[in-house]
Design an enzyme around this catalytic site. Structure first.
Site, mmCIF file in Angstrom:
data_model
loop_
_atom_site.group_PDB
_atom_site.id
_atom_site.type_symbol
_atom_site.label_atom_id
_atom_site.label_comp_id
_atom_site.label_asym_id
_atom_site.label_seq_id
_atom_site.Cartn_x
_atom_site.Cartn_y
_atom_site.Cartn_z
ATOM 1 C CG ASP A 304 30.923 -23.279 86.919
ATOM 2 O OD1 ASP A 304 30.565 -22.789 85.832
ATOM 3 O OD2 ASP A 304 30.194 -24.023 87.597
ATOM 4 C CG ASP A 305 31.711 -26.775 89.611
ATOM 5 O OD1 ASP A 305 32.478 -26.056 90.268
ATOM 6 O OD2 ASP A 305 30.530 -26.963 89.921
ATOM 7 C CE1 TYR A 359 33.588 -21.680 92.941
ATOM 8 C CE2 TYR A 359 34.390 -22.644 90.908
ATOM 9 C CZ TYR A 359 33.915 -22.791 92.192
ATOM 10 O OH TYR A 359 33.784 -24.043 92.734
ATOM 11 C CD1 TRP A 412 26.728 -18.836 92.041
ATOM 12 C CD2 TRP A 412 26.981 -18.971 89.845
ATOM 13 N NE1 TRP A 412 26.256 -20.064 91.653
ATOM 14 C CE2 TRP A 412 26.397 -20.167 90.303
ATOM 15 C CE3 TRP A 412 27.244 -18.836 88.483
ATOM 16 C CZ2 TRP A 412 26.071 -21.215 89.447
ATOM 17 C CZ3 TRP A 412 26.919 -19.877 87.628
ATOM 18 C CH2 TRP A 412 26.340 -21.044 88.112
ATOM 19 C CG ASP A 419 24.152 -27.826 94.884
ATOM 20 O OD1 ASP A 419 24.673 -27.249 95.859
ATOM 21 O OD2 ASP A 419 24.513 -27.603 93.709
ATOM 22 C CG ASN A 447 23.037 -21.646 92.678
ATOM 23 O OD1 ASN A 447 22.080 -21.949 91.980
ATOM 24 N ND2 ASN A 447 24.080 -22.439 92.833
#
Length: 891
Positions: A304-305, A359, A412, A419, A447
């Site tokens: 991811d990312d 995702y 997830w 954040d 998360n």
């Protein structure tokens, strides 16, 4: 996880209906049998057990904790479960625990753990055993002088022991009596836990150990180690861990195993991996081997990312081509090699997990098609729902995700992660997830926040939902989480509930501070100041109570700036309530005294900051939209009582970047600013509500700021309106950041706005947007830097004229309204402590000045004697120290 760090997530306005508790239909083989000694089933919500079991039944008998307790355990019974049973019995008052192959004689309490003994005693107590239960299910019965518990497997036994721990009291001596109870229970989804996958300051080692204990207590069975700022997971993924770091990971793995939590190691190579490289596959599996050697048995490769349009090596482009389908094929190739060359060759390894680059949705794409068709079918795919932070998640969406990705889905869930919103603690419950969702999934991982201990309230509710979604009630679970964290202390629980309520807002819980907001709304209807003051005092005092009494010191440390801000906002709000009381009572002097305290109290409340990983200071938010709005309402009510309009209210259709809110463009401070979080489009606007239709004088729009001089409306118009519907143009402007328009006295309106006439690339910063009335203030002494004569009669008591020097002989300050006004009195507001008799107060009627009296202090009201007032003059006494005037009012 999974977002740009500079943009705040959009808040979705969702009406989340309360979900009623319904009957729980388990698998046919797990149906409960009601024995003759039992009373009917209690409603699941009434049981003290958490997560809520599938079946809880009370018996008519009780069990007494005797001084000596015998434990009869199967030789293969789970060791952590046995240790927990014995620890819980001692905490309940037992003085001696004896392990034996048979029950003790007499009335001594005997506890049976697993094996034929537990099965026999469960049957004798009228409870069914573990036959027919799914993995991690358990049976537990308390009654007739004995306790029996058994698990479908070792983890099930451990969970039975956790439920027994909750049923047993905490006593310092034997003799406690426990209500007879039978429990039959199993989880709604196989995997339930937490993924430490946020950006920002990683958790400390001690915090992780504490979290693993918490997961075990709440029947969570997976912890994914994936902190984004662990360099050895991402930027330095090929490098071996230093010995001390590896030793810490081993301690985590061992603690997880002891708590029946699967430690999952998630390595993220996507920033630099060459998918077709044998060397990189070797480096990845070698890294996994070092983790295997310390006991890790579950592995993940999140992708991811990262960019999947730019290759990290030319060989990948040559082998796979370009585009999303090529990226999916390359990632499937890498994951399959890891799956086949490492996972398959290590007996005991759990299925490999991955996070795809796409995702966050269920839309078909070439990328997803490639993963669906080419990735080994036993790989778990992690998915965040529809959206990075999904406000809701439904059964249909999960089914669609399973179809589109073609693999088992492990969610997830980006809650309560903060954040992307480091100015907030997210202390509301897990919400917006449909009943039946866990049954469609391989599991649920949440998360958490950057703050580990503060995450426990939300994670408690995640555990409740993931274990038994059919019985889940978000608010009830939230309350239970607070009570548990408070350790059963009522005063601590009350303070913690108020603090959590003040930090309730999230994408999943779009109503901020629901309990406090309800109290404020009730006050608006019934005006009961005592009841609202009690609620506000609880908020004000909560931080001190928590700092003094909360056992979890990590929570206090995590919440430091939010605790400070909560106390400060509570103080400001209680002062605002006193202002309302004084205003209603007609105590004008006291009201003005209170009014002057509020701006500094609000500044103090807004001063507390969270310092992030990079040292950036982020102002924290607490009960925003509730307490700040209440205070603004109190000020507005005081303005109305004074007969002034107050400071204009600013609005915009542009989202604010971070805490650069729209109110900053009317705060009188040129150094602060509203800053949009996106570029204006044609039609985007910033507007002022003047609260009443009045003559317009000078309009000033100061845009751009230091460091971003081009962040202004490059093409736009100034407009005005009486009703915010029909607008007339005042002026057009192009390529100028500062605009001033002087209007004639006959131009009146309630609303003024600046509207973009073209789209642009730059964002918008507005330092100040002001509308001066056509009333005038002249005379002296001259105003000090940063002040103005006009502030003495601008309709806003929060602003003040401050003289640059002491008054000289013959000087006066003269206020002339745009048109003569009928007034019964003149009110002069000055700062607290202003000297009396500093000036004679005079009015002009029929062209003649006459003296009404002298200034009496901070608040002066003098009767005019009736008639139409053409002007007011403050004739200063010679030598008066630099005068200050907040407002001259004809009332």
């Amino acid at each position: 996880m999974h977002r740009t760090r500079t943009a705040a997530a959009t808040a979705f306005a969702l009406a989340l209906a309360a979900i009623p508790l319904t009957g729980l239909a388990g698998p046919p083989a797990a149906a409960a049998t009601v024995g003759p000694a039992r009373a009917p089933d209690r409603p699941a919500a009434a049981t003290p057990l958490s997560p809520t079991p599938r079946s809880v039944q009370t018996r008519s008998d009780r069990v007494t904790v005797t001084p000596s307790v015998t434990v009869v355990a199967d030789p293969k019974a789970d060791a952590p479960a046995l240790a927990l049973v014995e620890k819980s019995l001692k905490a309940a008052g037992a003085e001696r625990i004896v392990r034996s192959a048979r029950a003790a004689a007499g009335r001594q309490l005997t506890v049976y753990v697993d094996g034929s003994g537990a099965a026999r005693e469960l049957k004798r107590l009228g409870a069914r055993g573990t036959d027919g239960l799914p993995a991690e299910g358990y049976a537990l019965a308390v009654g007739d002088g004995r306790i029996a518990l058994a698990g479908k497997d070792a983890t099930g036994t451990y969970y039975a022991a956790q439920s027994l721990r909750q049923l047993l009291p905490h006593r310092d001596r034997p003799g406690a009596r426990i209500q007879g109870t039978a429990v039959r229970d199993w989880p709604a989804t196989p995997l339930r836990g937490v993924i430490e996958g946020f950006y920002g300051t990683p958790w400390s080692h001690q915090a992780r150990l504490d979290q693993l204990d918490f997961y075990g207590e709440h029947k969570m069975n997976i912890y994914v180690y994936s902190p984004k700022d662990d360099a050895y997971l991402r930027a330095k993924w090929r490098d071996a861990y230093p010995a001390d770091r590896l030793a810490q990971l081993k301690e985590l793995v061992d603690r997880a195993r002891a708590r029946h939590v699967e430690f999952t190691y998630a390595l993220s190579p996507g920033l630099s991996v060459c998918y077709s490289s044998d060397a990189d596959v070797a480096a990845l599996t070698a890294k996994f081997q070092t983790l295997w050697d310390i006991g890790v048995r579950t592995f993940a490769v999140p992708l991811d990312d990262i960019s999947y349009t730019n290759w990290n090596c030319a060989a990948d482009k040559d082998r796979f081509g370009t585009g999303g389908g090529a990226a999916g094929a390359a990632q499937a190739h890498l994951l399959n090699r890891v799956n086949q060359e490492f996972i398959a060759k290590h007996p005991g390894a759990e299925p490999l997990q991955t996070v795809p680059t796409e995702y966050y949705d269920v839309q078909p794409s070439p990328y997803k098609q490639a993963l669906s068709t080419q990735l080994d079918k036993n790989v778990l795919v992690e998915w965040t729902g529809v959206g990075v932070v999904a406000p809701t998640m439904s059964v249909a969406e999960a089914q669609r995700a399973r179809e589109v990705f073609g693999h088992p889905i492990l969610t997830w869930d980006n809650y309560p992660v903060n954040d992307y919103a480091t100015d907030r603690l997210l202390l509301g419950p897990f919400n917006g997830r449909e009943k039946g969702l866990p049954g469609q999934l391989a599991g649920i991982t949440a998360n958490p926040m950057i703050q580990p201990a503060a995450s426990k309230i939300a994670l408690h509710t995640v555990a409740d939902y993931a274990w038994n979604d059919q019985a889940y009630d978000a608010r009830a679970s939230w309350g239970a989480a607070i009570d548990e964290l408070a350790g059963g202390d009522a005063r601590t629980a009350r303070a913690l509930r108020a603090f959590a309520d003040a930090n309730y807002y999230s994408v999943l819980n779009p109503r901020q501070s629901p309990e406090l907001a309800t109290a404020v709304d009730a006050f608006g209807k019934d005006g009961d100041t005592r009841r609202l003051d009690a609620a506000l005092r609880t908020v004000q005092d909560a931080p001190a109570v928590l700092r003094d009494r909360l056992a979890d010191r990590g929570f206090v440390q995590d919440s430091g700036p939010w605790l400070d801000a909560t106390h400060a906002w509570g103080t400001a709000a209680r002062t605002a309530l006193k202002l309302i009381e004084a205003t209603r009572a007609g105590d004008d002097a006291k009201a003005w005294q209170l009014r002057q305290r509020i701006p500094e109290l609000v500044r103090a409340a807004r001063s507390f900051v969270y310092v992030d990983l990079n040292g950036k200071k982020v102002p924290v938010r607490v009960a925003d939209g509730v307490l700040d709005t209440f205070i603004e309402g109190a000020l507005a009510a005081h303005d109305a009582a004074l007969g002034v309009t107050g400071r204009p209210t600013a609005s915009t259709d542009l989202a604010a970047y971070q805490d650069n809110t729209v109110s900053r463009m009317t705060d009188g401070d040129d150094a602060s600013y509203f800053w949009s979080g996106a570029a204006p489009k044609a039609g985007s606007y910033v507007a002022l509500d003047l609260h009443t239709e009045r003559p317009l004088g000078r309009i000033t729009l100061a845009m751009g700021k230091s460091g971003s001089p081009d962040d202004y409306l490059h093409h736009g118009v100034l407009e005005y309106s009486a009703d915010a519907t029909h607008w007339r143009q005042l002026a057009a402007f192009d390529d100028t950041a500062e605009i001033t328009v002087d209007l004639s006295a006959d131009t009146g309106a309630r609303y003024v706005r600046a509207r973009a006439t073209q789209a642009q690339d730059n964002w918008l910063a507005v330092r100040e947007f002001t509308v001066a009335g056509s009333d005038t203030v002249t005379g002296g002494p001259p105003a000090a830097a940063g002040s103005a004569l006009g502030a003495a009669a601008d309709g806003d008591p929060a602003t003040a004229y401050r003289a640059a020097r002491a008054a000289q002989s013959g000087e006066s300050l003269e206020f002339t309204p745009a048109t003569p006004r009928t007034a019964r009195s003149v009110v002069v507001l000055r700062p607290q402590g202003a000297p009396p008799k500093a000036a004679r107060v005079q009015v002009r009627t029929a062209g003649t000045w006459r003296t009404l009296g002298t200034l009496s202090g901070a608040y002066t009201r003098l009767a005019t004697g009736g008639g139409t007032v053409e002007g007011v003059r403050l004739a200063w006494r010679t030598g008066t120290a630099a005068p200050e005037v907040n407002e001259v009012i004809l009332h």
